[in-house]
Scaffold this active site. Structure first.
Site, mmCIF file in Angstrom:
data_model
loop_
_atom_site.group_PDB
_atom_site.id
_atom_site.type_symbol
_atom_site.label_atom_id
_atom_site.label_comp_id
_atom_site.label_asym_id
_atom_site.label_seq_id
_atom_site.Cartn_x
_atom_site.Cartn_y
_atom_site.Cartn_z
ATOM 1 N N HIS A 1 -7.728 -5.357 -0.905
ATOM 2 C CA HIS A 1 -6.499 -4.658 -0.529
ATOM 3 C C HIS A 1 -5.856 -5.247 0.727
ATOM 4 O O HIS A 1 -6.523 -5.459 1.734
ATOM 5 C CB HIS A 1 -6.830 -3.182 -0.304
ATOM 6 N N ASP B 1 -9.321 -4.902 -5.268
ATOM 7 C CA ASP B 1 -8.677 -3.728 -4.679
ATOM 8 C C ASP B 1 -9.004 -2.476 -5.481
ATOM 9 O O ASP B 1 -8.946 -2.476 -6.715
ATOM 10 C CB ASP B 1 -7.160 -3.957 -4.653
ATOM 11 N N SER C 1 0.838 -1.195 0.000
ATOM 12 C CA SER C 1 0.000 0.000 0.000
ATOM 13 C C SER C 1 0.877 1.250 0.000
ATOM 14 O O SER C 1 1.690 1.438 -0.899
ATOM 15 C CB SER C 1 -0.963 -0.040 1.189
#
EC number: 4.2.99.22
Length: 374
Positions: free
Chosen positions: A348, A316, A226
């Protein structure tokens, strides 16, 4: 050095972002930390964006609010990450729990910059049988949108303990400063400092004995998920040539001014709002720090590593940005080996809360193979 046993994943928590539903169905974590730190002025100015339902608690100007009511007035709501109150408190809703450094592998924390408080957590696999063996070193940057999480967060600590045990790498996880108290580029600078601290052990006296005794500093890899994937790209552009063997970008947090088909308007606006909170001097979502494909961004041909893998997840919000990054890297003229791993039916950073599912096991196997160069 504290010692404990790796006990598997933390209790499951219902976060919409992990199953493809965006922020619907979110529940607040019980581990809430209230910080009585006045946020930067730019954080307070964001209240002008009062088009988000529930982002501001209206007040009745004809009444004098009690201290309790005033305490609860919200300046800016960025659930499920954080809430800023009118009295200056910042309430982080997740990513605040810290568990002690502990081995199944051995772990310890080291402050690398007393001035900023930036530290690292090291993960050393069992080397009792081969005490003289040098291990490849992985420098890791955690995610959390630049505003939550830390090296001691249960999800990250448990995941990196497992990764160190399975890969046999010495892992150095960088604990960088968070926005909005420390606006970007503080987090990028801290991660670069953490990387350079590791590299410094290859030349001259080594301040950290684990790296000196057990780290193979000719085999340095970097990775992050991320926001940590965003930082990974940043470091790849700025490291010296020949230092980084490989890089793994996991669900990288890349944005852009154009909303893509798989992105809901709600999620798009939320992440724009979060980025502007974290980066008060930004020009927007085409800032090269968050959009590596924006006009004027440095060419991907300049990445300083021999191998790279990009992990993306089907559900995601960031999946298409990750694919676009991979495609651009392949076409850039970069001379390394690139790989894309696309995993279906997951959202995600799913792998941080589910270690036993089939897709998580497959992802761990692919990550370990990449880190080992297999």
């Amino acid at each position: 050095m504290s010692v404990a046993l790796f006990c598997g994943p933390p209790p499951a928590v219902s976060f919409g972002c992990k199953d493809g539903r965006g922020r619907k169905g979110m529940v607040r974590s019980k581990d809430i930390v209230r910080q009585t730190v006045k946020p930067p002025a730019h954080a307070c100015r964001l209240i002008g964006w009062n088009k988000y339902p529930g982002s501001v608690v209206p007040t009745n100007s004809s009444l004098s609010p009690s201290p309790t009511a005033l305490d609860d007035e919200i300046e800016l709501d960025l659930s499920p990450f954080l809430i800023i109150y009118k009295d200056g408190r910042i309430e982080r809703l997740k990513g605040t729990t810290v568990i002690p450094a502990c081995p199944e592998v051995a772990t310890k924390d080291v402050i690398i910059d007393p001035a900023t408080g930036v530290s690292v957590r090291l993960y050393l696999p069992n080397v009792v049988d081969l005490p003289s063996k040098k291990l490849p070193v992985l420098v890791y940057f955690h995610g959390g949108g630049f505003v939550i999480e830390n090296t001691g967060s249960p999800n990250y600590h448990n995941y990196l303990t497992l990764l160190a045990a399975k890969s046999g790498l010495l892992i150095v996880s960088v604990n960088y400063r968070l926005a909005p108290e420390h606006p970007i580029p503080a987090s990028f600078d801290d991660c670069m400092a953490g990387f350079n601290w590791v590299v410094s052990h290859s030349a001259g006296p080594a301040p950290e004995p684990w790296l000196a005794r057990h780290g193979d500093l000719t085999q340095i890899l970097i990775s992050g998920d991320s926001a940590g994937g965003t930082v990974t790209h940043y470091v790849l552009l700025r490291a010296d040539a020949g230092v980084i063997e490989g890089a793994a970008l996991v669900h990288p947090y890349f944005l852009g001014s154009k909303r893509l088909e798989n992105q809901t308007e709600e999620d798009f606006e939320f992440h724009e709002k979060l980025w502007r909170l974290s980066t008060p001097d930004t020009e927007g979502l085409d800032d090269p720090l968050i959009n590596p494909l924006a006009p004027g961004a440095p060419s991907l041909a300049g990445l300083k590593c021999k191998r790279a893998v990009v992990f993306v997840a089907e559900l995601d919000f960031l999946v298409e940005r990750g694919r676009m990054y991979y495609d651009a890297l392949v076409k850039s003229g970069w001379g390394g080996e690139a790989e894309l791993v696309h995993q279906k039916g997951v959202g995600h950073v799913f792998h941080l809360s589910d270690y036993s599912g089939d897709v998580s096991v497959d992802m761990m196997a692919k990550m370990v193979a990449f880190l080992r160069g297999e």
